[in-house]
Design an enzyme around this catalytic site. Structure first.
Site, PDB file in Angstrom:
ATOM      1  N   SER A 157       0.962  -1.490  -0.143  1.00  0.00           N
ATOM      2  CA  SER A 157       0.244   0.098  -0.179  1.00  0.00           C
ATOM      3  C   SER A 157       0.864   1.438  -0.314  1.00  0.00           C
ATOM      4  CB  SER A 157      -0.925   0.116   0.936  1.00  0.00           C
ATOM      5  OG  SER A 157      -1.359   1.413   1.227  1.00  0.00           O
ATOM      6  N   TYR A 205      -1.136  -0.910   9.863  1.00  0.00           N
ATOM      7  CA  TYR A 205      -1.896  -1.590   8.666  1.00  0.00           C
ATOM      8  C   TYR A 205       0.049  -0.678   8.447  1.00  0.00           C
ATOM      9  CZ  TYR A 205      -3.721  -1.485   3.817  1.00  0.00           C
ATOM     10  OH  TYR A 205      -4.260  -1.140   2.792  1.00  0.00           O
TER      11      TYR A 205
HETATM   12  P1  NDP Z   1     -11.530  -5.805   0.504  1.00  0.00           P
HETATM   13  O1  NDP Z   1     -11.933  -5.275   2.001  1.00  0.00           O
HETATM   14  O2  NDP Z   1     -12.756  -4.822  -0.741  1.00  0.00           O
HETATM   15  O3  NDP Z   1     -11.850  -7.077   0.391  1.00  0.00           O
HETATM   16  C1  NDP Z   1     -10.630  -7.967   1.038  1.00  0.00           C
HETATM   17  C2  NDP Z   1     -10.275  -8.925   1.071  1.00  0.00           C
HETATM   18  O4  NDP Z   1      -9.847  -9.726   1.670  1.00  0.00           O
HETATM   19  C3  NDP Z   1     -11.967 -10.348   0.720  1.00  0.00           C
HETATM   20  O5  NDP Z   1     -11.781 -10.663  -0.663  1.00  0.00           O
HETATM   21  C4  NDP Z   1     -11.655 -10.964   2.312  1.00  0.00           C
HETATM   22  O6  NDP Z   1     -12.322 -12.106   2.070  1.00  0.00           O
HETATM   23  C5  NDP Z   1      -9.676 -11.017   2.005  1.00  0.00           C
HETATM   24  N1  NDP Z   1     -10.097 -11.610   3.501  1.00  0.00           N
HETATM   25  C6  NDP Z   1      -9.286 -10.031   4.464  1.00  0.00           C
HETATM   26  N2  NDP Z   1      -9.193 -11.302   5.265  1.00  0.00           N
HETATM   27  C7  NDP Z   1      -8.609 -12.531   5.611  1.00  0.00           C
HETATM   28  C8  NDP Z   1      -7.649 -13.818   5.715  1.00  0.00           C
HETATM   29  N3  NDP Z   1      -7.934 -13.677   7.214  1.00  0.00           N
HETATM   30  N4  NDP Z   1      -7.702 -14.551   5.538  1.00  0.00           N
HETATM   31  C9  NDP Z   1      -8.261 -14.909   3.627  1.00  0.00           C
HETATM   32  N5  NDP Z   1      -8.589 -13.913   3.256  1.00  0.00           N
HETATM   33  C10 NDP Z   1      -8.889 -12.766   4.371  1.00  0.00           C
HETATM   34  O7  NDP Z   1     -10.299  -4.864   0.082  1.00  0.00           O
HETATM   35  P2  NDP Z   1     -10.110  -3.999  -1.137  1.00  0.00           P
HETATM   36  O8  NDP Z   1      -9.888  -4.755  -2.221  1.00  0.00           O
HETATM   37  O9  NDP Z   1      -9.654  -2.759  -1.114  1.00  0.00           O
HETATM   38  O10 NDP Z   1      -8.194  -4.577  -0.818  1.00  0.00           O
HETATM   39  C11 NDP Z   1      -6.811  -5.616  -1.264  1.00  0.00           C
HETATM   40  C12 NDP Z   1      -5.914  -5.670  -0.963  1.00  0.00           C
HETATM   41  O11 NDP Z   1      -5.252  -4.272  -1.332  1.00  0.00           O
HETATM   42  C13 NDP Z   1      -5.494  -5.526   0.539  1.00  0.00           C
HETATM   43  O12 NDP Z   1      -4.108  -6.061   1.491  1.00  0.00           O
HETATM   44  C14 NDP Z   1      -5.178  -4.289   1.367  1.00  0.00           C
HETATM   45  O13 NDP Z   1      -4.987  -3.838   1.901  1.00  0.00           O
HETATM   46  C15 NDP Z   1      -4.441  -3.722  -0.220  1.00  0.00           C
HETATM   47  N6  NDP Z   1      -5.134  -2.051  -0.530  1.00  0.00           N
HETATM   48  C16 NDP Z   1      -6.009  -1.568  -0.111  1.00  0.00           C
HETATM   49  C17 NDP Z   1      -6.337  -0.418  -1.275  1.00  0.00           C
HETATM   50  C18 NDP Z   1      -7.322   0.850  -0.937  1.00  0.00           C
HETATM   51  O14 NDP Z   1      -7.500   1.952  -1.344  1.00  0.00           O
HETATM   52  N7  NDP Z   1      -8.466   0.027  -1.088  1.00  0.00           N
HETATM   53  C19 NDP Z   1      -4.920   0.922  -1.102  1.00  0.00           C
HETATM   54  C20 NDP Z   1      -3.751   0.080  -0.712  1.00  0.00           C
HETATM   55  C21 NDP Z   1      -3.403  -1.129  -0.721  1.00  0.00           C
HETATM   56  P3  NDP Z   1     -13.053 -12.589   3.461  1.00  0.00           P
HETATM   57  O15 NDP Z   1     -13.734 -11.619   3.806  1.00  0.00           O
HETATM   58  O16 NDP Z   1     -14.779 -12.871   2.525  1.00  0.00           O
HETATM   59  O17 NDP Z   1     -13.055 -13.174   3.984  1.00  0.00           O
END
Ligand code: NDP
Length: 247
Positions: A142, A155
């Site tokens: 990020s 984070y």
């Molecule tokens: P979302 O919250 O939309 O999605 C997160 C995903 O991670 C979901 O599919 C969730 O699935 C899964 N997840 C969460 N915890 C676990 C776990 N312990 N095991 C397996 N799966 C898990 O997030 P984003 O799509 O926005 O983010 C995706 C990545 O990008 C993350 O690493 C985030 O830190 C990074 N990011 C996002 C930014 C943003 O602005 N959105 C900016 C910079 C980085 P479920 O809940 O169904 O398990």
């Protein structure tokens, strides 16, 4: 240049929504077989979308911080598809709080998913990739891991940790033609950012030279490039997909 991932097998963690979902759709669109993971069964709907579009997909429930569950995903992928070419460490969570008020649980939960999850999934795929003498490991960091952000010490620590982890591993496995890279998104329009107030979103957007939030498609395109043969000479790098907000 069309990116062709035909014949490749990719595992994408956190693929039930947001960036992970779009990454699965984009990699599948480029011809890869995709294995989608998330904690519950929500990735099944995304796998069904891939299949409906003519691709090959499998959804498996696994918490990335659970070593046994991760091992099951990788074993199943190897058994079903006979190879594993691409890992996208995407699963991530936030538990924002100023450091003075941060509970130990908020620290541990974010480290367990974002950093330990990346370690466990990467370690689990490595044997297959070493044997194949090829592989692509791409982890989602990020902008916050690069620039810092108040209220996100937990984070930011994990996202900076992913960068150090990837740079070290890139040097360990380069001789086997395995590349290890990081994509560092800026502010992307997903569930993770939807809670941010519209005032705060306006403030953030004014700090983005390209003048808009990023989309999951913006990030997935960068992942697809790094997963492709076109990126074969790129390793240990951080590709920022942030609209210029941090350079
Ligand atoms: P979302 O919250 O939309 O999605 C997160 C995903 O991670 C979901 O599919 C969730 O699935 C899964 N997840 C969460 N915890 C676990 C776990 N312990 N095991 C397996 N799966 C898990 O997030 P984003 O799509 O926005 O983010 C995706 C990545 O990008 C993350 O690493 C985030 O830190 C990074 N990011 C996002 C930014 C943003 O602005 N959105 C900016 C910079 C980085 P479920 O809940 O169904 O398990």
């Amino acid at each position: 240049m069309r990116l062709d991932l035909s014949g490749k097998v990719a595992v994408i963690t956190g693929a039930s929504r947001g960036i992970g979902r779009q990454t699965a759709l984009t990699l599948a669109g480029a011809g890869a077989t995709v294995v989608l993971t998330s904690r519950g069964d929500a990735a099944e709907a995304v796998a069904a979308e891939v299949t409906a579009a003519g691709g090959q997909a499998l959804a498996l429930a696994a918490d990335v911080s659970d070593a046994e569950a991760v091992k099951r995903v990788i074993d199943t992928t190897n058994e079903r598809f006979g190879r594993l070419d691409i890992l996208v460490n995407n699963a991530g969570i936030t538990r924002d709080q100023l450091l003075l008020r941060m509970k130990r649980d908020d620290w541990d939960a974010v480290v367990a998913t974002n950093l330990t999850g990346t370690f466990l999934c990467t370690q689990a795929v490595l044997k297959t990739m070493l044997k194949q003498r090829s592989g692509r490991i791409i982890s989602i960091s990020s902008v916050v891991g690069q620039s810092g952000n108040p209220g996100q010490t937990n984070y930011a620590a994990t996202k900076a940790g992913i960068i150090g982890f990837s740079k070290a591993l890139a040097r360990e496995v380069a001789s086997r033609s395995i590349t290890v890279n990081v994509v560092a998104p800026g502010l992307i329009d997903t569930d993770m950012t939807r809670d941010i107030s519209s005032d705060a979103q306006k403030n953030w957007t004014s700090a983005i030279p390209l003048g808009r939030l990023g989309t999951p498609e913006d990030v997935a395109a960068a992942v697809c490039f790094l997963a492709s043969d076109a990126a074969g000479y790129i390793t240990g790098q951080v590709l920022a997909v942030n609209g210029g907000m941090y350079a």
